[in-house]
Design an enzyme around this catalytic site. Structure first.
Site: not given
Ligand SMILES: Cc1cc2nc3c(=O)[nH]c(=O)nc-3n(C[C@H](O)[C@H](O)[C@H](O)COP(=O)(O)OP(=O)(O)OC[C@H]3O[C@@H](n4cnc5c(N)ncnc54)[C@H](O)[C@@H]3O)c2cc1C
Length: 599
Positions: A441
């Site tokens: 989220e």
């Molecule tokens: C158990 C679980 C349940 C989930 N359930 C859902 C769901 O039901 N529906 C759904 O749609 N998604 C879901 N998610 C997805 C979740 O919302 C994402 O994992 C989250 O938004 C982060 O995206 P990512 O994993 O691609 O990480 P990334 O976006 O790749 O981020 C990796 C790191 O980089 C940092 N970062 C990224 N961009 C920037 C920036 N511009 N500036 C500074 N730092 C940055 C982030 O803060 C993070 O620390 C779920 C995830 C998990 C693990």
């Protein structure tokens, strides 16, 4: 007393801090009264203790499996869901027109907090479904409401939210899922979604996916995102189930915690047409989805708060029962050992947990109550104030509990020593569950950028100004209470510091140095959150001061405990505001200026 939550604290929040009963004087909630609220919350407690808590460890140890055709989940999960649905909890806050109980959101949150504390992962199925119900109730057509909302309220269908993709998590503007219009009115959905919680399961007859996708030819970035309702099984006009909608489960993700809920990679339009129907205006999908995301953020804040809360109560009981060591002045090795709760350092760990968990729980309930105020307020100016307040408090309601109740979960393990590190006790599971909250989220880092980069400055800082007005109301109420003078002074200073820091960072941003202004946004989020929590704790201390005047029996300790947790928060945590703001006001560029090759 329950090891999940404290009923007395729920009452304190609903009736001594928030005027929840006043909601029954609005047309929306006129059917209800306090007796109904209390009965529903008590029914939730009983069900959570009987049907959720006993199986939490089993769900954790037996994560979902997929044999290529079916997803397998422990049978107790289905029983818990059946009991939950039979109790009417799926429609707890949903409109009466669609079969819901139409209770205030704050009462729904207080009731469902018991389920989250008992088993946060099992509770996630209904949590997401509640948000799906609300999103479709707000933006769906009448026909979509009949087709999907009613079956979700009755528990036949569950919902999901499908935003993330393998290459697009934080950056939703980069999603690639496509929605091609057809002459029949539906869209053809094609592509892959990642991380979808509850994306496949056989607990419900059908799954209602709420999906973000791009219509070809639309504007680039987030302005080209639209929202679709995409059922796992198509629903016929008479409400019966039709053909499968060609959504394939590519696999399950194996998680550190939250193991009772499936987490899925889904392929839409694999092996045949996948039909989706537009929800809300074309290209306004993110705007609509934000309603679901904001509610989910408050839900995640609640999950984080209650994970911290139940861990605190478990470690408190252990600390009272575990004899170990003697107090520093006791030199006789033959004297009995004392329970560890007598050691000052254990009291420190307990106070850190209590102040984080009870404070976070209270903040989230406050946000939920603001949603009710938003729904019932008839005065346009006051409604606008509430909108702004909710806008600025939501990132804090999500992120502060996620970050600082997780710290509390760490302290809970510490209190149990080696036992806390074993599977004999639930603390390590609660810690693993809680570790998700700063990630999903919107990660903690993204919440910081959202707060500093947008929420504090939009509409000429109007939301921040409304929050300042709320702070000043509490300061005015506590100004003449000598016992609270220390906190009054400290909160006044912290508000001044965060306001000055915000103005300085705003000016830097306006000058064009956006990178430097946002470089320490996470520190800003934490400092800002601590000021909010300072306000929450001053409100608690004020209400406790009033309560003590007529308290009897165990209430005396309850109120003294509130005052003491306030004292802990102000002495051990509030000084961190000045420390963080000093670094922020210097526009420190240590991280920003670090060359990637130096790692
Ligand atoms: C158990 C679980 C349940 C989930 N359930 C859902 C769901 O039901 N529906 C759904 O749609 N998604 C879901 N998610 C997805 C979740 O919302 C994402 O994992 C989250 O938004 C982060 O995206 P990512 O994993 O691609 O990480 P990334 O976006 O790749 O981020 C990796 C790191 O980089 C940092 N970062 C990224 N961009 C920037 C920036 N511009 N500036 C500074 N730092 C940055 C982030 O803060 C993070 O620390 C779920 C995830 C998990 C693990």
């Amino acid at each position: 007393m329950s090891l999940l939550l404290n009923s007395r604290d729920i009452d304190f929040n609903l009736y001594e801090l928030l005027d929840t009963e006043a909601l029954t004087r609005t047309p929306r909630y006129a059917e209800h009264d306090r007796a109904v609220f209390d009965a529903v919350i008590e029914a939730a407690r009983v069900l959570a203790e009987e049907k959720f808590a006993p199986f939490a460890a089993k769900l954790d140890a037996n994560e979902p499996t997929f044999d290529g055709k079916h997803v397998h989940l422990p049978a107790e999960l289905a029983e818990a869901m059946e009991a939950y649905i039979a109790g009417g909890f799926m429609g707890i806050a949903a409109e009466a027109d669609y079969g819901g109980m139409q209770l205030p959101w704050v009462v729904g949150q207080a009731a469902c907090a018991w389920f989250a504390a008992a088993d946060v992962s099992a509770n996630s199925y209904p949590l997401i479904t509640h948000s799906a119900i609300n999103l479709l109730s707000e933006f769906g057509t009448e026909e979509q409401k009949q087709r999907y909302v009613e079956p979700m309220v009755s528990g036949r269908f569950f919902g999901t939210m499908c935003l993330s993709e393998p290459q697009a998590g934080s950056s939703l503007s980069d999603i690639q899922l496509r929605a091609e219009p057809t002459a029949q009115g539906h869209y053809l959905i094609k592509g892959t979604k990642m991380w979808i919680s509850g994306g496949e399961q056989e607990l419900s007859e059908n799954i209602v996916h709420l999906v973000l996708a791009k219509i070809p030819g639309g504007p680039p970035g987030v302005k080209g995102i639209s929202l679709f309702v995409v059922p796992k099984i198509r629903v016929n006009d008479d409400g019966s189930l039709g053909e499968r909608n060609n959504i394939q489960l590519l696999g399950l993700n194996h998680k550190m915690g939250f193991r009772g809920i499936t987490n899925t990679v889904l392929n839409f339009g694999e092996g045949g047409e996948c039909h989706g129907w537009l929800v809300g205006p074309m290209h306004q999908g993110l705007f609509c989805m934000f309603q679901m995301m904001n509610e989910m953020r408050i839900g995640i804040g609640m999950a984080a708060a209650v994970l911290g809360y139940t861990a605190y109560l478990h470690s408190l009981r252990y600390a009272r029962e575990r004899p170990q060591g003697r107090l520093p002045l006791e030199k006789n090795p033959n004297s009995p050992q004392v329970p560890i709760i007598q050691h000052a350092d254990i009291k420190r760990l307990l106070l850190a947990q209590k102040s984080a968990a009870e404070g976070a729980f209270s903040l989230v309930l406050h946000c939920a109550w603001l949603i009710d105020r938003q729904r019932t307020e008839t005065d346009t100016d006051e409604k606008r104030r509430i909108d702004l307040l909710l806008d600025i408090l939501t990132p804090i309601g999500k992120s502060w509990p996620s970050e600082f109740c997780l710290e509390g979960n760490k302290h809970a393990i510490q209190i149990l020593g080696g036992y806390g590190y074993t599977r004999e006790f639930p603390l390590e599971r609660l810690y693993r569950d809680a570790r998700l909250n700063p990630i999903h989220e919107g990660t903690h880092g993204i919440q910081g950028i959202d707060l500093l980069g947008r929420k504090v400055s939009i509409h000429d800082g109007a939301a921040f100004k409304v929050l300042l007005e709320e702070y000043h109301k509490t300061l005015a109420e506590s100004a003449d209470v000598p016992e609270l003078a220390e906190y009054h002074a400290a909160l006044t200073a912290a508000i001044h510091t965060i306001s000055e820091t915000t103005a300085a960072l705003d000016a830097l941003r306006a000058s064009g140095d956006v990178n430097r202004a946002l470089a320490n946004a996470t520190l800003y989020l934490d400092a800002f959150g601590h000021v909010v929590m300072g306000w929450v704790w001053l409100r608690h201390a004020l209400a406790a001061q009033r309560g003590l005047a007529k308290a009897e029996g165990s209430d005396v300790d309850f109120y003294r405990g509130k005052q003491n947790a306030c004292r802990y928060f102000y002495r051990y945590e509030m000084p961190k505001v000045a420390e963080r703001c000093a670094l922020l006001a210097r526009f420190d560029d240590t991280c920003l200026a670090t060359d990637e090759n130096w790692f």
